[in-house]
Design an enzyme around this catalytic site. Structure first.
Site, short mmCIF file in Angstrom:
data_model
loop_
_atom_site.label_atom_id
_atom_site.label_comp_id
_atom_site.label_asym_id
_atom_site.label_seq_id
_atom_site.Cartn_x
_atom_site.Cartn_y
_atom_site.Cartn_z
N GLY A 44 0.82 -1.22 0.00
CA GLY A 44 0.00 0.00 0.00
C GLY A 44 0.85 1.26 0.00
O GLY A 44 0.35 2.36 -0.24
N LYS A 204 -31.79 29.53 6.39
CA LYS A 204 -32.75 30.04 7.37
C LYS A 204 -32.03 30.19 8.70
O LYS A 204 -31.21 29.36 9.08
CB LYS A 204 -33.90 29.05 7.56
CG LYS A 204 -34.69 28.82 6.28
CD LYS A 204 -35.62 29.96 6.01
CE LYS A 204 -36.16 29.81 4.61
NZ LYS A 204 -36.84 30.84 4.01
#
Ligand code: R5P
Length: 332
Positions: A44, A204
């Protein structure tokens, strides 16, 4: 139009996240992308090597921080750091780290105690570079984390221009710029000023702990019979956008056009957008967009950031002005 002469010491280094974009930048500059080997070990771990002499070159290390079938965003960032590190160790004269999409920009502060701040970590990680470039930063304040030059670019003006032919069919008075949430207000204001249109803020004001985003069932009377032109910096899961556009449609909007720089399109975002009440969607290629294009067809228009990045590279390499490219509208 200025004649485009690319200085010979410019070197385009591409990571493996989005090589097509780096290629398009190099094509814009009429130069080759550098010969670089990148690979992933079975464990990896990543590997990066410049396969040619870059001593004395101004290396522009381009890596979009994205997840693709080939690489995940964290590996893309790591590889970006390796491109910078290898360039420094190879005696490049100058290194500019370019992040068409810069990751972790939504983790720029501690929203709760004991959290990590990903934005600061990225800047520390790429600190071997002399200069940073990124397109439409979600957190403009990131430029202040480093003491080095940070050139914020914007694709929002290019998106706005791509949208104009669609808006030609409407009266100007019918059109309104919409900020889909509180965070997008400043961006919407800059479009409103340039486009000379009305503006509508969907956020809002609610109590502490409540969302600053609209809900899909709320009605927005100001949207009735209007052509809504929605701008945001990114579409990730498309939750914000689908909710906003459904509320606008329910409120009687005549048409809805949406533009966002970063089409991240995580999870089932593309499917959600397919059925959203959006007449046309504009995104850039800071992420590869083939899959979205196949699904959305002509309803999706992709605007390339390659000319924007290419022009910025030229300005940087020739001691020109990046802000002047955008009439200073790259600083929100
Ligand atoms: C919010 O601050 C951003 O500008 C975007 O509106 C939001 O992050 C997009 O995320 P999603 O598409 O997942 O709602």
């Amino acid at each position: 139009m200025k004649e485009r002469i690319t200085p010979s010491n410019i070197y385009i280094a591409s990571g493996s996240a989005h090589p097509e974009l780096a290629q398009n930048v190099a094509d814009y500059l009429n130069i080759e992308v550098g010969d670089i080997e990148t690979k992933r070990f079975p464990s990896g771990e990543r590997y990066v090597r410049y396969n040619e002499n870059i001593r004395g070159k101004h290396v522009f290390a381009i890596q979009s921080h994205i997840t693709t079938p080939e690489i995940d965003i964290n590996s893309a960032i790591w590889e970006h750091g390796m491109l910078v590190d290898a360039a420094r160790r190879s005696s490049a004269s100058e290194i500019t780290a370019i992040s068409p999409h810069m990751g972790y920009m939504r983790q720029e502060r501690q929203a709760r105690g004991r959290e990590a701040i990903g934005t600061t970590m990225i800047m520390n990680f790429l600190d071997g570079a002399d200069r940073f470039v990124a397109v439409d930063l979600h957190s403009p304040q990131v430029t202040g984390i480093t003491t080095k030059p940070f050139e914020p670019l914007t694709a929002q003006i290019a998106l706005e221009q791509a949208m104009l032919p669609d808006l030609d069919q409407y009266d100007k008075q019918e059109c309104v710029v919409v900020a889909p949430d509180a965070g997008a207000s400043k961006l919407a204001q800059s479009h409103q000023r340039r486009m000379d249109l009305d503006i509508l803020h969907l956020a809002k004001k609610r109590g502490r702990g409540d969302s600053s985003k609209i809900t899909r069932d709320e009605l927005v009377p100001e949207a009735a019979d209007r052509v809504c032109v929605v701008f945001d910096d990114m579409i990730d899961t498309a939750g914000t956008l689908v909710t906003a556009t459904e509320a606008l449609k329910k409120s009687g909007a005549k048409a809805i056009y949406v533009a966002a720089t970063h089409g991240i399109f995580s999870n089932d975002a593309v499917d959600k957008l397919k059925s959203a009440p959006i007449d046309r969607l504009y995104v850039t290629d800071t992420f590869p967009q083939q899959r979205a294009k196949e699904a959305l067809g002509d309803r999706l228009q992709v605007v390339s950031v390659a000319p924007i990045i290419g022009q910025a590279i030229l300005e940087i390499a020739t001691n020109g002005s990046v802000s002047d490219l955008f009439d200073d509208d790259n600083h929100l």
